[in-house]
Write a protein that holds these residues in place. Structure first.
Motif, PDB file in Angstrom:
ATOM      1  N   ALA A 394      18.346  24.938   3.228  1.00 44.80           N
ATOM      2  CA  ALA A 394      18.221  26.440   3.659  1.00 44.80           C
ATOM      3  C   ALA A 394      18.055  26.609   5.029  1.00 44.80           C
ATOM      4  O   ALA A 394      18.731  27.617   5.449  1.00 44.80           O
ATOM      5  N   TYR A 395      17.531  25.865   5.832  1.00 43.24           N
ATOM      6  CA  TYR A 395      17.423  25.940   7.088  1.00 43.24           C
ATOM      7  C   TYR A 395      18.968  25.785   7.701  1.00 43.24           C
ATOM      8  O   TYR A 395      19.293  26.683   8.830  1.00 43.24           O
ATOM      9  N   SER A 398      21.038  28.785   7.304  1.00 40.45           N
ATOM     10  CA  SER A 398      20.730  30.110   7.908  1.00 40.45           C
ATOM     11  C   SER A 398      21.527  29.942   9.072  1.00 40.45           C
ATOM     12  O   SER A 398      21.984  31.051   9.914  1.00 40.45           O
ATOM     13  N   ASP A 401      24.625  32.043   8.377  1.00 38.92           N
ATOM     14  CA  ASP A 401      24.563  33.424   8.319  1.00 38.92           C
ATOM     15  C   ASP A 401      24.597  33.869   9.723  1.00 38.92           C
ATOM     16  O   ASP A 401      25.443  34.886   9.823  1.00 38.92           O
ATOM     17  N   VAL A 402      24.134  33.388  10.519  1.00 38.19           N
ATOM     18  CA  VAL A 402      24.311  33.786  12.156  1.00 38.19           C
ATOM     19  C   VAL A 402      25.589  33.751  12.506  1.00 38.19           C
ATOM     20  O   VAL A 402      26.092  34.775  13.248  1.00 38.19           O
TER      21      VAL A 402
END
Length: 405
Positions: A394-395, A398, A401-402
């Protein structure tokens, strides 16, 4: 030639010598005696008794006890020792440059210690087993480990880079001194297996202060393990000088455990070869452990994160440069006419080719799989590891997504 540590050169003042105070005659006499004692101690430490077969000027020195271990050496083998040291130094210089360029996270240079490593490394047999620290690049070379494989860990792409059992050369050990215990345990094991091979463990003068090393000495002595402890005393344990590590010469510590110790000129490749052959041969004969203290010098920084100018004087380094191990053997080769300019020219070409190969190999190394750290933690998996893997995934997601915003 006098070589003193930084601490030895620092003048000390007694309480009675401070400005504005007057010491008594007795205090002055005591101070003089102490100063004389320190001077005597420094002189003795500067010129230690050691096994030497080649002087810094390249002159052959006879030694009744150790000559027989190198008397049969051929001109070709001598040139091979010179080649080993030159190429090892070239590789080391390239690795240092790569770290400065940001290609490696860290590097521990062996500059100045080539003779100790090449001499001892060439004394081993193929079936012997070597336990290094993290600076034994020359020994790795002698054991047939591709030098580019040494760089993966320092680049952060693997945890070692080679199969230890392929060359009987264990992975580099970062924990100071622990490999001495590993080597002793391995030596005890091969004795039970009935093998006639030997084990050699490398460590530095700083590691000699670790409890693991003393425990290894004790186990090796009690169980008569076929292990050679090879201490490269390069005078400095990071920023601590020898005199802050020990009150007696390191090789004499072996006496307290019941096995022999020898101090050898670590900048003399012939002496390092002869003494290590002696120690390994007696170990294979079942005569137990031995300690070799190779008296040498770390010409550069402890690692590339270190600044040696903060704790030692430049004149100390200059004094040791006159004892350079490569120049010493070259002088001898030239004096006995075992080589010519063609040999040195070919070696220079080979050296440059090695530098190019190392640069190309490092820059071509692939980054590891980010999730590989979760593999092989448990044989059958574990719920907590699965949870941590999911959190890490999940990290990582992320960041995607950015980037998409």
């Amino acid at each position: 030639m006098t070589v003193e540590s930084t601490a030895a050169r620092q003048p000390r003042r007694s309480a009675g010598s401070k400005a504005g105070t007057t010491g008594t005659k007795a205090a002055g006499t005591t101070g003089t005696k102490r100063a004389t004692a320190r001077t005597t101690a420094r002189t003795a430490a500067a010129e230690p008794e050691l096994v030497q077969l080649l002087t810094p000027e390249g002159e052959r020195v006879k030694n009744a006890e150790y000559d027989r271990y190198v008397d049969g050496i051929t001109p070709e083998e001598l040139r091979g020792l010179y080649r080993d040291m030159v190429l090892t130094r070239r590789f080391d210089a390239e690795a240092t440059a790569l770290q400065r360029q940001g290609e490696l996270g860290l590097w521990a240079s062996l500059l100045g210690q080539e003779a100790a490593q090449i001499g001892s490394g060439r004394a081993t047999r193929e079936d012997d087993y070597v336990f290094p620290t993290y600076r034994e690049h020359g020994v790795a070379w002698c054991r047939g480990v591709d030098p580019t494989n040494l760089l993966g860990m320092f680049r952060g792409v693997n945890n070692g880079g080679w199969d230890p059992n392929e060359n009987n050369f264990h992975l580099y050990t970062i924990v100071i001194g622990s490999q001495a215990l590993h080597a002793t345990g391995y030596a005890m094991g091969i004795t039970k297996d009935g093998a006639d091979s030997a084990v050699i463990a490398y460590f530095g003068d700083g590691a000699s202060s670790q409890g693991d090393v003393s425990e290894a000495f004790n186990f090796a002595a009690v169980y008569n393990a076929p292990v050679v402890f090879f201490c490269q005393n390069n005078q400095w344990a990071i920023s601590e000088s020898n005199e802050k590590q020990t009150r007696v010469p390191l090789y004499q510590r072996a006496q307290g455990f019941g096995f022999p110790g020898v101090r050898v000129d670590g900048n003399d490749v012939l002496a390092s070869l002869a003494v290590t052959r002696w120690a390994l041969e007696r170990a294979r004969r079942g005569e137990g452990p031995a300690l070799i203290e190779a008296w040498t010098y770390r010409m550069g920084a402890h690692t590339t994160s270190d600044d040696p100018t903060r704790y030692r004087h430049d004149d100390e380094r200059v004094a040791w440069e006159a004892k350079d191990p490569i120049l010493r053997l070259r002088r001898y080769l030239e004096s006995v006419h075992h080589t010519d300019e063609g040999f040195f020219a070919e070696l220079e070409t080979e050296s440059e080719a090695l530098g190019r190969r190392v640069r190309e190999a490092v820059r071509a190394m692939q980054d590891p799989d980010h999730f590989a750290i979760f593999e092989n933690v448990y044989a059958d998996g574990h719920a907590l590891v699965d949870e941590e893997r999911a959190q890490f995934a999940a990290y990582q997601a992320s960041f995607a997504d950015v980037e998409g915003v």
